[in-house]
Design a protein around this motif. Structure first.
Motif, short mmCIF file in Angstrom:
data_model
loop_
_atom_site.label_atom_id
_atom_site.label_comp_id
_atom_site.label_asym_id
_atom_site.label_seq_id
_atom_site.Cartn_x
_atom_site.Cartn_y
_atom_site.Cartn_z
N GLU A 20 -26.35 -13.46 -8.17
CA GLU A 20 -27.40 -13.14 -6.96
C GLU A 20 -26.44 -13.37 -5.98
N ARG A 21 -26.33 -12.53 -4.99
CA ARG A 21 -25.69 -11.99 -3.54
C ARG A 21 -26.97 -12.63 -2.40
N ILE A 22 -25.79 -13.75 -2.48
CA ILE A 22 -26.18 -14.88 -0.96
C ILE A 22 -25.31 -14.56 0.48
N THR A 23 -26.32 -13.34 1.59
CA THR A 23 -25.46 -13.17 2.40
C THR A 23 -26.30 -13.41 4.11
N LEU A 24 -25.77 -13.79 4.51
CA LEU A 24 -25.76 -14.47 5.99
C LEU A 24 -25.21 -13.24 6.75
N VAL A 25 -26.51 -12.97 7.81
CA VAL A 25 -26.72 -11.64 8.23
C VAL A 25 -26.30 -11.99 9.73
N ASN A 26 -25.48 -11.90 10.81
CA ASN A 26 -25.56 -12.45 11.72
C ASN A 26 -25.89 -10.90 12.53
N ARG A 27 -26.95 -11.42 13.88
CA ARG A 27 -27.63 -10.24 14.84
C ARG A 27 -28.12 -10.80 16.13
N SER A 28 -27.65 -11.85 16.73
CA SER A 28 -27.48 -12.95 17.53
C SER A 28 -26.12 -12.01 18.56
N ARG A 29 -25.78 -12.79 19.84
CA ARG A 29 -25.26 -11.90 20.77
C ARG A 29 -24.10 -12.40 20.65
N SER A 30 -23.71 -13.77 19.99
CA SER A 30 -22.49 -14.63 19.84
C SER A 30 -21.87 -14.40 18.38
N ALA A 31 -20.27 -14.67 18.03
CA ALA A 31 -20.98 -15.53 16.33
C ALA A 31 -20.75 -16.59 16.18
N ILE A 32 -21.08 -16.31 15.20
CA ILE A 32 -21.65 -18.08 14.25
C ILE A 32 -20.54 -18.58 13.46
N GLU A 33 -20.77 -20.33 13.23
CA GLU A 33 -19.57 -20.88 11.99
C GLU A 33 -20.32 -21.33 11.69
N CYS A 34 -20.53 -21.53 10.19
CA CYS A 34 -21.52 -23.12 9.47
C CYS A 34 -20.93 -23.23 8.47
N GLU B 172 -40.17 -7.53 -3.90
CA GLU B 172 -39.77 -7.87 -6.30
C GLU B 172 -39.66 -6.37 -6.30
N ARG B 173 -38.63 -5.68 -6.35
CA ARG B 173 -38.10 -4.09 -6.26
C ARG B 173 -38.73 -3.23 -7.63
N ASP B 174 -38.48 -4.41 -7.90
CA ASP B 174 -38.94 -4.14 -9.60
C ASP B 174 -39.16 -5.36 -10.39
N ALA B 175 -38.80 -5.59 -11.67
CA ALA B 175 -39.54 -6.21 -13.18
C ALA B 175 -37.53 -7.47 -12.82
N ALA B 176 -36.84 -6.83 -12.57
CA ALA B 176 -35.68 -7.37 -12.87
C ALA B 176 -34.62 -8.00 -11.23
N THR B 177 -35.50 -7.63 -10.24
CA THR B 177 -34.37 -7.35 -9.12
C THR B 177 -35.32 -7.67 -7.76
N HIS B 178 -35.28 -8.76 -7.34
CA HIS B 178 -36.08 -9.51 -6.25
C HIS B 178 -34.84 -9.69 -5.07
N GLN B 179 -35.34 -9.13 -3.85
CA GLN B 179 -34.87 -10.12 -2.29
C GLN B 179 -35.66 -10.99 -1.63
N TYR B 180 -35.05 -12.25 -1.44
CA TYR B 180 -35.55 -13.11 -1.19
C TYR B 180 -35.11 -13.81 0.14
N VAL B 181 -35.97 -13.96 1.47
CA VAL B 181 -35.56 -13.35 2.88
C VAL B 181 -36.08 -14.22 3.95
N ALA B 182 -35.04 -14.75 4.81
CA ALA B 182 -35.74 -16.11 4.99
C ALA B 182 -34.70 -16.20 6.50
N MET B 183 -35.09 -17.28 7.28
CA MET B 183 -34.76 -16.84 8.41
C MET B 183 -33.74 -18.58 8.79
N VAL B 184 -32.45 -18.69 9.46
CA VAL B 184 -31.94 -19.76 9.55
C VAL B 184 -31.85 -20.53 11.07
N GLU B 185 -32.34 -21.40 11.27
CA GLU B 185 -32.54 -22.36 12.60
C GLU B 185 -31.28 -23.31 12.86
N GLY B 186 -31.11 -22.60 13.82
CA GLY B 186 -30.19 -23.61 14.78
C GLY B 186 -28.75 -22.61 15.30
#
Length: 657
Positions: free
Chosen positions: A99-113, A60-74
């Motif tokens: 709302e900006r929904i950002t998928l971040v890949n920190r694995s060793r290979s490309a992902i498609e989803c 909760e960065r301030d009253a108006a801006t929040h970031q929700y962090v989740a991990m993607v399985e599979g």
């Protein structure tokens, strides 16, 4: 289904988002995107390959801006470290949601989803959501509106969602890369039929106020509170006021907006001036039992449409069912004047002041017994019309409900203060005020003869003029009004010091000795921060520093437990039974007068009493306080900005500019 108190609130009034900690909006309970008393979206959920990401954190960065962090399985690497994450950065603004929904890949290979965003709405009114009636409403069918755009329409309200590149995408994300889908939600609303609409301010006033304290919790509490207060700002034309609390109460109230803005005069004097003008513009002009309107009366709340809360409670768009807002309006004007409200702005409100004073004498006492009492004549409004406005708020020690008409003790205190303050304002502007000083003195004598029972002021007089016994927080509001003499103030302070009222997290609304005490009763045992703060102000003002400090310590403990964003109310079990206060399931968080309480108790401890028209400034600090060092920078007195320091009971004005 999450309870209201469990939901995360992102806010820039009149827009607000209530979601679980996952950030997902499923359409259940109170979840949703709201604006202007309408649920704009009931569903806003994200899936990756058909599955919901696993929530990890909310920032909760301030009253108006929040970031929700989740991990993607599979997706990504198979080792135990999460390597594909989803970040949802939600920003609420005065005119919509991004709302900006950002998928971040920190694995060793490309992902498609496949990334999908599911949207839906019932466009339910907040009253229908609160009563549960919205649960049976159908989801509206979306209407195509061009590439990347979806809209819904109902009752002249139109919701538009734009998605870039669209609500569905099949990205390929290389190692170390990311993909972002951006949503923007906006709405067009019908023209109000009441000449009142819930609007954002042209500009949100920031707060250049800092506090330094040896108890760092105090600093965090004030910072979080001021951030929420900024987000709660609304406007009626050019006049700012605070919406009471999301999602049910984001509109102009009499009592709530006055108490909140009055507490905040030392840091935002123009907020009180705007609130006074906005309410004065809607001051009663006629007798209408259906809306409880009377000439000179200040309204209880304003909406754009009729609000059916269920259970027979149906409030018209402009509703006057409050028996204390008019007196509070007078005293708030007096305080604003003493703190330096511009003279021409005060003079412009003198006709409203005179009408408000006349209401106290000619309408607030319908049986002419010398006390202000109320009864709901409409049959569909609030049965109780003090700040404790639930049906069971006024009861005898055995739990029997008091019968109307009811004369609350604190309403008499507010009326006494309003008469004295009104007289002072009138006389300062060359108008006669003796009538109101005489009226106040007579009320004081009648109160002394009638209200005292069992060694303390009764909660109220019932319809038969019997004093309603029972120890409750109501008496705390008498302190500082001038209605009590010094011995009576000491007696009330001694009662308030009892363990049956002091929970260790704040003042209980009802004593534990009462038969129907309920720590989660809305007004029958819970703790309301503003109720505690009003009492603390009175305790400090009357020299009862030890008792006041105990209650301030309780509020600080509670603030820490709630992440320094105090809710509307919480449970009253107390420190003897729990280490943190039990949340009240349906409490608003944030809430205006709960947030304003942080400013109120700190200024009260410093004992700052300006009289700008008289050219004086008195600083009379508390003899005891729950900290050794407290310094506040950025207080506003007239055209000056002050910094005041309290060190071991000694106060100094560090700087004035």
């Amino acid at each position: 289904m999450s309870q209201l108190h469990e939901l995360v609130t992102a806010l820039a009034a009149p827009w607000v988002v209530l979601s679980p900690r996952s950030g997902q909006l499923s359409g259940s309970g109170a979840e949703g995107v709201y604006a202007r008393d309408r649920r704009i979206l009931s569903r806003l959920s994200v899936t990756v390959d058909g599955r919901e990401p696993l929530p990890v954190q909310v920032d909760e960065r301030d009253a108006a801006t929040h970031q929700y962090v989740a991990m993607v399985e599979g997706l990504g690497d198979t080792r135990h470290d999460p390597t594909v994450m989803l970040y949802r950065t939600r920003t609420v603004e005065s005119d919509g949601l991004t709302e900006r929904i950002t998928l971040v890949n920190r694995s060793r290979s490309a992902i498609e989803c496949r990334l999908d965003v599911a949207l839906g709405t019932d466009l339910a009114g907040t009253a229908a959501v609160r009563s549960g009636a919205a649960a049976s409403l159908p989801q509206l069918a979306p209407l195509p509106d061009g590439p990347g755009r979806t809209r819904w329409e109902s009752d002249d309200t139109r919701v538009i969602v734009t998605a870039d590149p669209g609500v569905s995408a099949t990205p390929r994300v290389e190692p170390g890369e990311e993909f972002t889908l951006t949503l923007h939600v906006s709405a067009d609303f019908p023209k109000s039929t009441t000449e009142f609409s819930i609007e954002p301010p042209a500009e949100r006033t920031p707060y250049d106020v800092t506090v330094r304290c040896d108890d760092k919790r105090v600093e965090r509490w004030l910072d979080r509170s001021l951030d929420d207060i900024r987000a709660l700002q609304l406007a009626a034309g050019d006049d700012r006021y605070l919406g009471a609390g999301p999602p049910w109460y984001l509109t102009l109230f009499g009592r709530d907006s006055l108490i909140s803005s009055g507490m905040l005069i030392p840091v935002d004097p123009t907020l009180a001036a705007g609130t006074l003008r906005a309410l004065a513009a809607r001051q009663g002009t006629k007798v209408d039992p259906g809306s409880a309107e009377q000439p000179g009366k200040i309204p209880h709340e304003l909406r754009a449409e009729v609000a059916d809360h269920g259970g027979g409670l149906v409030l018209p768009p402009v509703y006057y069912g409050t028996h204390d807002a008019t007196q509070l309006w007078i005293s708030t004007l007096h305080k604003a004047w003493r703190w330096g409200m511009p003279a021409d702005e005060v003079r412009a409100l003198l006709p409203n002041l005179e009408r408000a004073l006349t209401w106290m004498k000619e309408y607030a006492d319908p049986d002419d017994d010398g006390f202000l009492e109320y009864v709901d004549e409409s049959g569909h409004g609030l049965a109780n019309q003090g700040w404790k406005d639930s049906v069971d708020a006024v009861q005898w020690p055995d739990g029997t409900l008091a019968t109307a008409p009811i004369a609350l003790c604190e309403v008499q205190g507010y009326a006494y203060a309003a008469a004295v303050h009104g007289a002072e304002l009138l006389e300062a502007h060359g108008l006669p005020g003796d009538e109101w000083r005489t009226w106040a003195a007579a009320l004081q004598e009648r109160f002394r003869e009638t209200f005292w029972i069992d060694g303390y002021p009764a909660i109220a007089l019932d319809g038969a003029k019997n004093p309603v016994a029972g120890r409750a927080s109501n008496m705390g509001h008498l302190l500082g009004t001038g209605l009590l003499d010094a011995d009576e103030e000491q007696t009330v302070a001694d009662v308030l010091a009892g363990a049956d009222l002091d929970s260790g997290f704040g003042l209980r609304t009802l004593s534990t000795a009462m038969t129907r005490f309920n720590p989660l009763g809305y007004h029958t045992g819970s703790v309301w921060p503003h109720d505690t703060a009003v009492t603390v102000q009175g305790l400090f003002a009357t020299g009862q520093s030890d008792v006041a400090s105990s209650y301030v310590e309780g509020l600080i403990r509670a603030a820490e437990a709630f992440g320094y964003r105090l809710p509307e109310l919480y449970g009253g079990r107390g420190t003897g039974e729990e280490s943190t206060p039990t949340p009240y399931p349906l409490s608003c968080r944030p809430q205006a007068w709960a947030a304003a309480s942080a400013v109120a108790v700190l200024v009260a401890a410093l004992g700052i009493e300006p009289d700008v028209p008289g050219g004086t400034l008195t600083i009379n600090p508390a003899t005891t306080a729950p900290w050794r060092t407290l310094e506040i920078d950025g207080l506003r007195v007239g055209d000056e900005t002050l910094s005041v320091r309290l060190q071991d009971g000694e106060a100094t004005m560090v700087r004035a500019r």
